[in-house]
Design a protein around this motif. Structure first.
Motif, short mmCIF file in Angstrom:
data_model
loop_
_atom_site.label_atom_id
_atom_site.label_comp_id
_atom_site.label_asym_id
_atom_site.label_seq_id
_atom_site.Cartn_x
_atom_site.Cartn_y
_atom_site.Cartn_z
N GLN A 158 -51.99 -95.35 9.38
CA GLN A 158 -53.07 -94.68 9.53
C GLN A 158 -54.61 -95.34 10.26
OE1 GLN A 158 -53.93 -93.51 5.62
NE2 GLN A 158 -52.71 -91.86 5.69
N GLU A 159 -54.44 -96.68 9.77
CA GLU A 159 -55.49 -97.53 10.51
C GLU A 159 -55.06 -97.72 12.01
OE1 GLU A 159 -58.60 -99.18 9.43
OE2 GLU A 159 -58.41 -97.50 7.86
N GLU A 160 -53.86 -98.13 12.09
CA GLU A 160 -53.49 -98.32 13.51
C GLU A 160 -53.83 -96.81 14.30
OE1 GLU A 160 -49.30 -99.03 15.68
OE2 GLU A 160 -49.89 -100.41 14.03
N GLN A 161 -53.27 -95.83 13.89
CA GLN A 161 -53.58 -94.44 14.63
C GLN A 161 -55.15 -94.34 14.74
OE1 GLN A 161 -51.83 -91.53 12.55
NE2 GLN A 161 -49.77 -92.02 13.57
N ALA A 162 -55.94 -94.72 13.77
CA ALA A 162 -57.45 -94.39 13.81
C ALA A 162 -58.18 -95.44 14.68
CB ALA A 162 -57.99 -94.63 12.67
N SER A 163 -57.57 -96.67 14.77
CA SER A 163 -58.07 -97.66 15.77
C SER A 163 -57.49 -97.47 17.35
CB SER A 163 -57.77 -99.00 15.40
OG SER A 163 -56.38 -99.30 15.51
N ALA A 164 -56.46 -96.47 17.66
CA ALA A 164 -55.86 -96.39 18.78
C ALA A 164 -56.80 -95.07 19.67
CB ALA A 164 -54.64 -95.79 18.89
N GLY A 165 -57.45 -94.33 18.87
CA GLY A 165 -58.60 -93.42 19.17
C GLY A 165 -58.01 -91.94 19.60
N PRO A 166 -58.81 -91.02 19.93
CA PRO A 166 -57.94 -89.71 20.04
C PRO A 166 -57.30 -89.65 21.11
CG PRO A 166 -60.44 -89.74 20.64
CD PRO A 166 -60.03 -91.18 19.98
N ASP A 167 -57.40 -90.52 22.13
CA ASP A 167 -56.46 -90.23 23.36
C ASP A 167 -54.94 -90.75 23.01
OD1 ASP A 167 -58.70 -89.62 24.83
OD2 ASP A 167 -59.11 -91.93 25.41
#
Length: 119
Positions: A108-117
């Protein structure tokens, strides 16, 4: 899981040593007592470093069985061996749940840090 299991094994290290002191009062020779206790203590410490390897959990179960069976020499070990077997089970069971939760959190942290794009 490794941290919980290692904590249990280190606790066992001390219990085995104290059980050896109690066993010395019996009719067994000091050499016999400390050879068996020394091997069990060494195994408990070595298992702390082997917990990530295949078969380490099964060797840990064998150590738990040996602790319970040591009650035939030091009767208190029937109880303490059962307590540590329960702790060993809990360390494995809840340790795996904690590891799974950490992996989900990291994803989840990895997805959040990747940003909305990234989605």
């Amino acid at each position: 899981m490794r941290t919980l299991c290692a904590s249990t094994l280190i606790g066992e290290f001390f219990v085995i040593g104290f059980a050896g002191l109690v066993a010395m009062k019996g009719d067994l020779s000091g050499t016999t007592v400390w050879t068996v206790c020394g091997i069990a203590m060494l195994l408990s410490v070595l298992l702390c470093g082997m917990l990530g390897r295949p078969g380490a959990i099964q060797i840990g179960w064998a150590l738990q069985i040996a602790l319970v069976l040591s009650g035939f020499v030091v009767p208190t070990m029937f109880f303490l061996g059962a307590v540590f077997a329960g702790l060993w089970w809990a360390s494995i069971h809840y340790g795996r749940k904690i590891d799974e939760a950490k992996a989900r959190w990291a994803a989840q942290e990895e997805q959040a840090s990747a940003g909305p794009d990234a989605a």
